[in-house]
Design an enzyme around this catalytic site. Sequence first.
Site, PDB file in Angstrom:
ATOM      1  N   GLY A 132       0.819  -1.211   0.000  1.00 16.34           N
ATOM      2  CA  GLY A 132       0.000   0.000   0.000  1.00 16.34           C
ATOM      3  C   GLY A 132       0.849   1.255   0.000  1.00 16.34           C
ATOM      4  O   GLY A 132       0.997   1.916   1.047  1.00 16.34           O
ATOM      5  N   GLU A 249      12.955  -4.686  -2.754  1.00 15.68           N
ATOM      6  CA  GLU A 249      12.196  -4.868  -3.989  1.00 15.68           C
ATOM      7  C   GLU A 249      13.095  -4.734  -5.205  1.00 15.68           C
ATOM      8  O   GLU A 249      12.922  -5.428  -6.206  1.00 15.68           O
ATOM      9  CB  GLU A 249      11.069  -3.841  -4.068  1.00 15.68           C
ATOM     10  CG  GLU A 249      10.227  -3.931  -5.327  1.00 15.68           C
ATOM     11  CD  GLU A 249       9.142  -2.875  -5.384  1.00 15.68           C
ATOM     12  OE1 GLU A 249       8.129  -3.114  -6.061  1.00 15.68           O
ATOM     13  OE2 GLU A 249       9.298  -1.806  -4.769  1.00 15.68           O
ATOM     14  N   SER A 363       8.934   5.417 -11.259  1.00 15.45           N
ATOM     15  CA  SER A 363       9.123   5.663 -12.685  1.00 15.45           C
ATOM     16  C   SER A 363      10.606   5.806 -13.016  1.00 15.45           C
ATOM     17  O   SER A 363      11.445   6.102 -12.168  1.00 15.45           O
ATOM     18  CB  SER A 363       8.377   6.935 -13.101  1.00 15.45           C
ATOM     19  OG  SER A 363       8.998   8.082 -12.540  1.00 15.45           O
TER      20      SER A 363
END
Length: 380
Positions: A132, A249, A363
């Site tokens: 989240g 990650e 991004s």
Amino acid sequence: MTLPELGETPGFREEARAWLEEALRGEFAAARGLGGPGREHEGHELRLAWERHLGKNGWTCLGWPERYGGRTASLEDQVAFHEEYARADAPARVGHIGEGLIGPTILEFGTDEQKARFLPPIQRGEELWCQGYSEPEAGSDLAGVQTKARLEDGQWVVTGQKVWTSLAHVADWCFVLCRTEPGSQRHRGLSYLLVPMRQPGVTVRPIVQLTGTSEFNEVFFDGARTAAGNVLGAPGDGWRVAMATLGYERGASTLGQQIGFRRELAKVIETAKTTGAADDPVLRDRLVQSWLELEIMRLNALRMVRPDPGPEVSIAKLYWSEWHRRLGELAQAVQGKSGLVGELNDLQRLYLFSRADTIYAGSSEIQRNIIAERTLGLPR
């Protein structure tokens, strides 16, 4: 006899290969090749059963301490397992967010009680997680999150909206970055909460993608609750914890992600041979370049993995996302005109889904800024 690569435990690779070969028969034979980017809908229940079978037999969370179900395996052994997993065409993992992101974060920041509560169910494949972070007005600029939480009667009460939440529709828990200090701004006053998904006050709405599937979701928290003790790290220190998760990650977990990448590249090469595209010197050069860059990706991931990942791990995210997008374009090119018609096939799906890779999870523009400012020390 297969000689182990430098650093591997002798016999470990052979053990993994033999177990996978045996396990992917009978009940799990149909699971081969299922899942992956844009295909997360495939065989979910079978893949969930497979996840639990992996956990039961000690093949999840290999690097974790043994008391939490791991093997304290070396990085080299973990890589060996990932490579054998890919070679066996085993299904895409449904527990990768738990094992690759929140699990290592709990190991680093969690209390003994939190580790005992949350790590074993992840290892056993019994609880799935989602992330989240992003919001409609706070995507790449994560410090702008506005989801709020307040303490009330020994519980955190969470209100706000998250978006682009991968696998929220099947997750049991969500780690939520939210603002817990009224009036705080940017990086200050944020906390990292562990919130159960299956409760009143949590609404999940799938987002239909170009592929026609719905891996991503909107998540609405309207007074959702979690125990006061389900804050990871200190209240108000959520930014530091969240950045650590991003390090995991973009670092070690990409070794597992490359399972799917290798499978996709193999399919692109096979298609190129079938269609004759491999005879085109330009396309053949692109295929070779793609293979070389995937090897570099593996080596970079190995080089960057460490207990305290720093901002340089943004290199990994920038690299794999740009590479995967180019692979999608190459997948269309080797199909020729047939790639523009008919029902959606795997390579068309790869092309469509990979368009999002350079946007989600940070991004490319933001990753370049981080690399420039925090790794190279360039001015803002």
